[in-house]
Design an enzyme around this catalytic site. Sequence first.
Site, PDB file in Angstrom:
ATOM      1  N   HIS A  84       6.183 -35.177 -42.679  1.00 54.02           N
ATOM      2  CA  HIS A  84       5.513 -34.454 -41.588  1.00 54.02           C
ATOM      3  C   HIS A  84       6.062 -34.843 -40.215  1.00 54.02           C
ATOM      4  CE1 HIS A  84       2.702 -37.773 -40.317  1.00 54.02           C
ATOM      5  NE2 HIS A  84       2.793 -38.116 -41.586  1.00 54.02           N
ATOM      6  N   ASP A  86       4.197 -33.938 -37.325  1.00 52.11           N
ATOM      7  CA  ASP A  86       3.088 -34.152 -36.391  1.00 52.11           C
ATOM      8  C   ASP A  86       2.729 -35.633 -36.372  1.00 52.11           C
ATOM      9  OD1 ASP A  86       2.128 -33.646 -39.116  1.00 52.11           O
ATOM     10  OD2 ASP A  86       0.102 -33.862 -38.280  1.00 52.11           O
ATOM     11  N   GLU A 149      -0.183 -32.828 -41.174  1.00 53.88           N
ATOM     12  CA  GLU A 149      -0.640 -33.857 -42.101  1.00 53.88           C
ATOM     13  C   GLU A 149      -1.738 -34.722 -41.498  1.00 53.88           C
ATOM     14  OE1 GLU A 149      -0.788 -37.639 -44.310  1.00 53.88           O
ATOM     15  OE2 GLU A 149      -0.314 -37.344 -42.197  1.00 53.88           O
ATOM     16  N   GLU A 150      -1.652 -34.987 -40.200  1.00 53.48           N
ATOM     17  CA  GLU A 150      -2.628 -35.870 -39.560  1.00 53.48           C
ATOM     18  C   GLU A 150      -3.974 -35.198 -39.331  1.00 53.48           C
ATOM     19  OE1 GLU A 150      -2.111 -38.840 -39.452  1.00 53.48           O
ATOM     20  OE2 GLU A 150      -0.004 -39.308 -39.111  1.00 53.48           O
ATOM     21  N   HIS A 437      -0.162 -45.451 -36.902  1.00 52.41           N
ATOM     22  CA  HIS A 437      -1.284 -45.188 -35.995  1.00 52.41           C
ATOM     23  C   HIS A 437      -1.540 -46.327 -35.012  1.00 52.41           C
ATOM     24  CE1 HIS A 437      -3.245 -42.011 -38.873  1.00 52.41           C
ATOM     25  NE2 HIS A 437      -1.930 -41.913 -38.815  1.00 52.41           N
TER      26      HIS A 437
END
Length: 464
Positions: A84, A86, A149-150, A437
């Site tokens: 991903h 994003d 995805e997030e 993150h």
Amino acid sequence: MDFNKRIDDMKDELIKSTQEILKIRSVAEEPCGEGKPFGEGVALCLETALKISEELGFKTANIDGYAGYAELGEGDEYVAVLGHLDVVPEGDGWMYPPYGAEIHDGKIYARGTLDDKGPIMAALYALKAIKDSNVKLSKRVRIIFGTNEENGSTEIEHYLSKEKPPVAGFTPDADFPIIYAEKGITMFKVVKDINIKQSSNTKINYIKGGQRPNMVPDYCEAEVVSDNTASLESCAIEFANEKGYEFKTETRDDMLIIKCYGVSAHGSTPELGKNAVMQLLSFLGTLNIGKCDAADFINFFNKYVGMEIHGESFGVYLEDEPSGKLSFNVGAINITEDKASITLNLRYPVTYKYEDMMEPFNRRIEEIGLKVEDMIHQKPLYYPENHPLIKTLQKVYAEQTGQRATLLAIGGGTYAKEMPNIVAFGPIFPGKPNLDHQVNEYIEVDDLILNAKIYAHAIYELAK
């Protein structure tokens, strides 16, 4: 068929392409026109990835801005690497610009270096090494660029409405050696309408903190009205010092703004963070704001959650041998004069069902009339140890690293739950930090290159 030498030869190109992608702030936003369902930044990142793919000589496709792919080969069936583009918001406290993609001490620093832009670019260059070697494949290969995805992986449903799924593959979005089990995941809000208002001399105007359910919040603040702000400020600082929390305060007339700083981490590993929301709630629960709905809400979460991360007091604790303990993350809070809301991310072990967790959860929240809203649920994933895909990836990992390819279970949810016939495979090597993150996210350049080598051999073994 020396894929590794070709990847070494392309090292500078891989680094440059990775930096180009990392410099784009691809945080999900509102749709902004045709082909941009997740905002301008995500759309630009997808366009850039496809441009790089075209320059490397691949056939490409953009599927309505929801996803795209670079493709090699012919045949009815295809193997996929799904990653991903994003990213989650960058947060504060970076040593280097979060979208600068600067290299320091052999590490590329930027949001998305590990999660997941670096690894998907490594996979793209792995496929380039295969292309340049002219080996014969029996299946097509696609590097699929996801974009949501997030925030629930909603783009995969759109992709599968247009394209058939791969027959095998992997997502480079977790840990090495191989993820064969992923916990069930829920993300949702618990809300309460505030009908009984505060009536004390001390009043909480608002509480707000956190950004996403799947992030341990590193910041939370509250505005409190008091007829003695000096005393309130002193109590807040004394409480923080006793607990080892970090509070900062700001006085405005009869109001005190209390700012709490924690440590961000992925929602699947709350033990790696310090939850600023729950830290601040623990202090606010000591204030006398009278008998009211806001007090009930605060006291409820202090009593049944507090600093626990496995749901023990809440009554939802679950544990099994393959995947361990349930994780319970408070991701965000928003309390106003009229409504209270907390966003949660609960991840339950792979041998249990959704109902095993939610039935006791719902019984607990009935105590003060809380409601569940905006539920997102992913079922657990659990592959047999002797599955051909698992055995193939074990073989490749052992050959390329010289290490035993043990199987792992994780609390993180990957695309493997959304796309049939794939598992999570890398990019984080054993013993290396999981910085997903977190501020100062980075990938070591050497690890990026080794990722590409492992992925080249894995793709070849699945598609030969």
